[in-house]
Structures are given as C-alpha cells and as structure tokens.
Design a protein around this motif. Structure first.
Motif, PDB file in Angstrom:
ATOM      1  N   ALA A 279       1.010  -1.128  -0.189  1.00  0.00           N
ATOM      2  CA  ALA A 279      -0.050   0.106   0.159  1.00  0.00           C
ATOM      3  C   ALA A 279       0.943   1.205  -0.058  1.00  0.00           C
ATOM      4  N   LEU A 280       1.982   1.255   0.816  1.00  0.00           N
ATOM      5  CA  LEU A 280       2.810   2.386   0.578  1.00  0.00           C
ATOM      6  C   LEU A 280       3.537   2.590  -0.531  1.00  0.00           C
TER       7      LEU A 280
ATOM      8  N   PHE B 264       4.169   5.699  -5.732  1.00  0.00           N
ATOM      9  CA  PHE B 264       3.721   5.785  -6.873  1.00  0.00           C
ATOM     10  C   PHE B 264       2.750   7.318  -7.627  1.00  0.00           C
ATOM     11  N   LYS B 265       2.317   7.646  -6.312  1.00  0.00           N
ATOM     12  CA  LYS B 265       1.380   8.909  -6.583  1.00  0.00           C
ATOM     13  C   LYS B 265       2.197  10.305  -6.347  1.00  0.00           C
TER      14      LYS B 265
ATOM     15  N   ILE C  85      12.427  -1.174  -4.666  1.00  0.00           N
ATOM     16  CA  ILE C  85      11.059  -0.241  -4.233  1.00  0.00           C
ATOM     17  C   ILE C  85      10.421  -0.744  -2.862  1.00  0.00           C
ATOM     18  N   TRP C  86      10.025  -1.862  -3.140  1.00  0.00           N
ATOM     19  CA  TRP C  86       9.183  -2.490  -1.871  1.00  0.00           C
ATOM     20  C   TRP C  86      10.120  -2.707  -0.805  1.00  0.00           C
ATOM     21  N   ASN C  87      11.448  -3.008  -0.849  1.00  0.00           N
ATOM     22  CA  ASN C  87      12.095  -3.517   0.217  1.00  0.00           C
ATOM     23  C   ASN C  87      12.575  -2.118   0.918  1.00  0.00           C
ATOM     24  N   SER C  88      12.606  -0.944  -0.115  1.00  0.00           N
ATOM     25  CA  SER C  88      12.759   0.314   0.742  1.00  0.00           C
ATOM     26  C   SER C  88      11.679   0.604   1.623  1.00  0.00           C
ATOM     27  N   ALA C  89      10.287   0.395   1.044  1.00  0.00           N
ATOM     28  CA  ALA C  89       9.213   0.764   1.753  1.00  0.00           C
ATOM     29  C   ALA C  89       9.029  -0.087   3.042  1.00  0.00           C
ATOM     30  N   LYS C  90       9.420  -1.308   3.190  1.00  0.00           N
ATOM     31  CA  LYS C  90       9.467  -1.963   4.240  1.00  0.00           C
ATOM     32  C   LYS C  90      10.492  -1.587   5.257  1.00  0.00           C
ATOM     33  N   ALA C  91      11.732  -0.982   4.742  1.00  0.00           N
ATOM     34  CA  ALA C  91      12.387  -0.509   5.690  1.00  0.00           C
ATOM     35  C   ALA C  91      11.989   0.789   6.377  1.00  0.00           C
ATOM     36  N   GLU C  92      11.250   1.545   5.440  1.00  0.00           N
ATOM     37  CA  GLU C  92      10.697   2.696   6.171  1.00  0.00           C
ATOM     38  C   GLU C  92       9.648   2.468   7.127  1.00  0.00           C
TER      39      GLU C  92
END
Length: 515
Positions: free
Chosen positions: A229-230, A236-237, A256-263
């Motif tokens: 969702a992030l 992406f928006k 990108i997905w991995n970076s979002a999980k890190a965030e």
C-alpha cells in the motif's frame, strides 16, 4: 500562532516598584496588558505571549521565575522594565531561571509628548532608565539572553521576538528529544564523534543506541499488504516513477518494495521508542545473508531517511548523532516558513573563478523538501559502498536556488562550538551518471573565505541546511545554550575570524572560571 507551537507559550513580565505608588503600578499593568494583546494580535509571533503581571519586589520576581521553570508550556520569559526597577531585586529570580530569557527594551509611548510631559509621566515611563539598570545585573550575573531593542508595535521589533520564540521552541523540543543510533559512527572518523553526556548536559538531546537485533523484531512484524500500500498509494502517486519500476515482477519494483519495508520498520521503531531522530550506518544493516534469509535491509535505507526527514525526524548519516540532533532542531524551528531543510554533505568542488562552488549531496539521504521539482524522481540504482553492494531506491532531484544557511556543532573537548555559514544555492548542470539528490552552493562571503573560516573553526563535512532560517536563529540558539557561535556571512573577514577563534579560547576558559 503557528499550529506546531500551539502547546507552547512565552511569559511576559514587567519590572516596576511601589516607590511611585499603587496607582502608578496599575497604569504599568494596564499598559503591559495592552502591549501583550498587541503582540499576540499582530500575527507576527508564532508562539502566544502570556502576561504574568508586574514584579515589584524580590519575592515576586523569584516566584514568577520558579513558576516559569516548572510550567511545561512555558518555553521562555520576556522581561521589560516599564519604569525604574531596582535590579538587586531581580538577582535571586534570575539565578533560578532556567528557561530562555529575552530582554525587551521598548517603551509604551512611541514618542515624547513634548507639550504635555510632566514629572508624573517621567516617573512612570522610565524604560531608558530601568532597562539599563536591569541590563547591568544581567551582565553582572553573566546571564545568557537576547536583547531586542525597538518600539513594540514595529514589525521589525516583532520579527526579532518571533525568531527568538522559534528558537525557544526548538530548545524546548531538544530537551524532549531522543535520537536512536542504528549502528555506531563510521570507524576512525573524528568530527562526527563526541561526548554524548556533555552534549546532553549542554543542549538537552538524549542519544541512545538501538541494536539492529531490536530493529529486526519490528521488521518481522511489518505486514506485506502495508508495504504494498505504501508503494502504490504513496510512492507511485507522490513521485515520478518509470513504468518498468512499477512492474511487480521486476528487480526495480522489488527494491522499491524493500525500501518501503525499511521505512515502515524504522517508523515503527521511532514511534514505539518516542524518538525524534535517528542515525544509520551502511556497515550495520541486519543479517549479512539478507538475500537468503530475508531478514534485514538489502541496502542502506536512503529513501526511508529522505521521507522521514520530510516528516521532521532528525537524521545523521554514518552514525553522526550530532547532526541528527541539530537537523531535528533545524526542521522544528523552520515550521511554517517556506523553503525547506535537509541534511547535506560536502562532496566535490567546482573551481570556476567567482562562481567556484561545492556540490552538496549524500549517497542517498537528502530531504525532497528542497527539491526544485514538484515531483522528485523515484529511481533504482546500484550503490557499491558498505556491507551491502546492491541496487537500491532513492529520490533523485536537484535543489531549488536561493539563499540559505547551513549549520553544524563540533565537540572541541573543552566545549561545543556552533558554526553557521550563509550560502547561495545556484543552478547545477545535469548529472546523468550520478543519480542522487544534490545541491550546488557558494559559501558567503566568497568560496575561499567561507570554506577557509569553516575549516579553521573545525567544521564538519556534514551540516544541516535551511532555506527558511537566518544567522539570527543560530546566534539565539547558541546564546540560550551558552556555547560559542561562529557565524560566517557576507561581512566575514578571514584574518579577523581566525583571530576571534583564538580570542574565544581565552574567553571560554575565563568565562567558565567566573562561574
């Protein structure tokens, strides 16, 4: 009043005495209330001013100052001597005051009423007299304070008060500020290290270490659907993203997905600990076999750091906890002012005569608030440094142009020194093979003098930049902290600056002995 500061207030105390009778004090009180209302109604002050009455003797002064110390909403005290206030009555209260202090030298009346002025008027309106008496005792006590001189209705006078209020807010926030270190400082680097105990004694920030094993317990709890969702609903928006990176089967999307999980992991840690900032280190990122185990960050969390800085979290790269602390304050004081802030690092030089400049960047971590692009580009590129050498996501952009200021704090062993430099950001040429966020700036007064003074003062290669602040903020901050301030601007002379550094060594040694 700025919404971010709505839980804060500044107290206003008027100095008087009963020598001229109770009726005179009533007039002083009425004038003071009108002035405080006028300051609040001006729209120029970010923090509400609360009138705390007149102080007419030692006990009243002391009671007000002790109450200010105990009130969690009070972040500073403004004092003004409407009439003659014998300064010995301020000694005990000032000795006990622990909150920032502003001495306002003003007058209720703007001009002298030549045709009607009598002795009663003279006795009542003695700021020119009383403020000098009061200033003497402040100096005698070596009391750090800001002095604002000007008519209370003038916008310029109010603007100086507003700067001080923002700094007081930053100071209050620093005394309730936990910074978490995810990893230690980079090995053998001197300028980003220092004495954390002394730092907390002087500035208030509390710095703790958070083992990566603890971080991993939060990493394991992050839900895949929240990560997705992030990525889709936010990344992406908000950012410009190429179509191939949106392909869920591609390596770029996975990064990108991995970076979002890190965030989401870091956010959860910070929120749970009540922390307002953090540091990272590219040699400490969790399980060394992350590609096999899936437990750990596959690269330094650059995108997360960029976005968390935007939200006001302090950040320092390579374990630089002093910069993480100072960035939080930079951001906090800048709230409600246009421009943006960021952690930055000096990288490489461009010698070009009068336009000689410094490229500011970092491997990944620059706040998108200072981007000249409305939608920074979210890209994935290889990063070959630290324990991980792999592709990773980051926001790529060049910064806005204009004037700003950058600041740092260094530990000199016997004291801390705050260094700030006015800089001018100029247009950078494209960097097609360097996919990072970057700024290009010329230090004031010139490249040679600005850099020379910064280096002679022992300044760091990391600094905290703001388009919104001016050197007045950092002078006030250093005054409240009672630390050395080295300000580099258009008026700085290189040889004079070097002399002042030597004089300061003597001053701070003597100043300490006098206390």
């Amino acid at each position: 009043m700025i919404k971010a500061f709505e839980n804060y207030e500044v107290w206003f105390v008027t100095g008087a005495q009963l020598l001229y009778g109770g009726d005179a004090v009533k007039q002083v009180d009425g004038h003071s209330k009108e002035m405080v209302d006028g300051l609040n109604d001006s729209g120029n002050l970010p923090v509400k001013v609360i009138y705390k009455g007149t102080a007419n003797n030692t006990h009243e002064v002391e009671d007000i100052m002790v109450a200010a110390n105990a009130d969690k909403h009070c972040i500073g005290v403004i004092t003004w001597m409407h009439t003659f206030s014998p300064a010995k009555m301020w000694i005990h209260g000032l000795q006990k005051l622990q909150k920032p202090l502003l001495h306002l030298h003003t007058q209720y009346n703007k001009t002298i009423p030549y045709d009607t002025m009598d002795m009663d008027f003279m006795n009542l309106n003695q700021s020119a007299h009383g403020d000098r008496e009061y200033a003497h005792i402040l100096t005698r006590l070596r009391k750090p304070r800001k002095t604002v001189i000007g008519y209370w209705k003038d916008a310029k006078t109010q603007e100086h008060i507003a700067v001080w209020e923002r700094v007081c807010a930053g100071w209050a926030d620093a005394h309730d500020c936990l910074i978490l270190r995810f990893g230690d400082q980079m090995n053998n680097v001197a300028v980003t290290d220092g004495d954390k105990v002394a730092f907390e004694q002087v500035f208030g920030y509390h710095v703790d270490y958070c083992p990566f094993s603890t971080v991993m317990t939060y990493f394991d709890k992050v839900k895949d659907e929240d990560v997705t969702a992030l990525v889709h609903d936010v990344y992406f928006k908000q950012y410009t993203v190429k179509d191939d990176l949106k392909d869920e089967k591609s390596e770029g999307y996975r990064k990108i997905w991995n970076s979002a999980k890190a965030e989401l992991t870091i956010r959860a840690v910070l929120e749970d600990f009540g922390a307002k900032g953090f540091t990272t280190n590219f040699d400490d990122l969790g399980d060394a076999n992350v590609e096999e185990t899936g437990r750990g960050f596959d690269q330094i969390p650059g995108l997360a750091s960029q976005r968390l800085m935007h939200d006001g979290y302090g950040f320092g790269a390579e374990g630089d906890w002093k910069s993480a602390c100072l960035y939080r304050t930079t951001w906090f004081m800048s709230q409600g002012i246009e421009g943006g802030t960021s952690f930055l690092e000096d990288y490489t030089l461009n010698f070009d005569g009068d336009k000689t400049s410094i490229l500011e960047s970092h491997m990944l971590e620059v706040n998108p608030d200072i981007s000249e692009e409305e939608k920074p580009r979210l890209e994935v590129h290889f990063l070959g440094i630290g324990i991980r050498k792999s592709q990773t996501a980051r926001l790529v952009f060049t910064t806005k142009q204009g004037r700003g200021i950058t600041a740092t704090v260094v530990d000199l062993g016997n004291r801390f020194r705050l260094i700030a430099n006015d800089v001018n950001l100029i247009k950078s040429k494209p960097l097609p093979k360097l996919p990072v966020a970057s700024a290009l700036w010329i230090p004031e007064p010139t490249f040679e003098v600005g850099v020379g003074c910064w280096m002679n003062a022992g300044g760091t290669h990391h600094s905290c930049f703001s388009f919104a602040l001016s050197d007045e903020y950092w002078r006030d901050f250093a005054e409240i902290a009672d630390v050395e301030a080295c300000i580099i601007n258009k008026d700085t002379d290189y040889e004079q600056f070097r002399k002042e550094l030597r004089w300061n060594e003597v001053y701070y040694m003597l100043n300490k002995s006098l206390r």
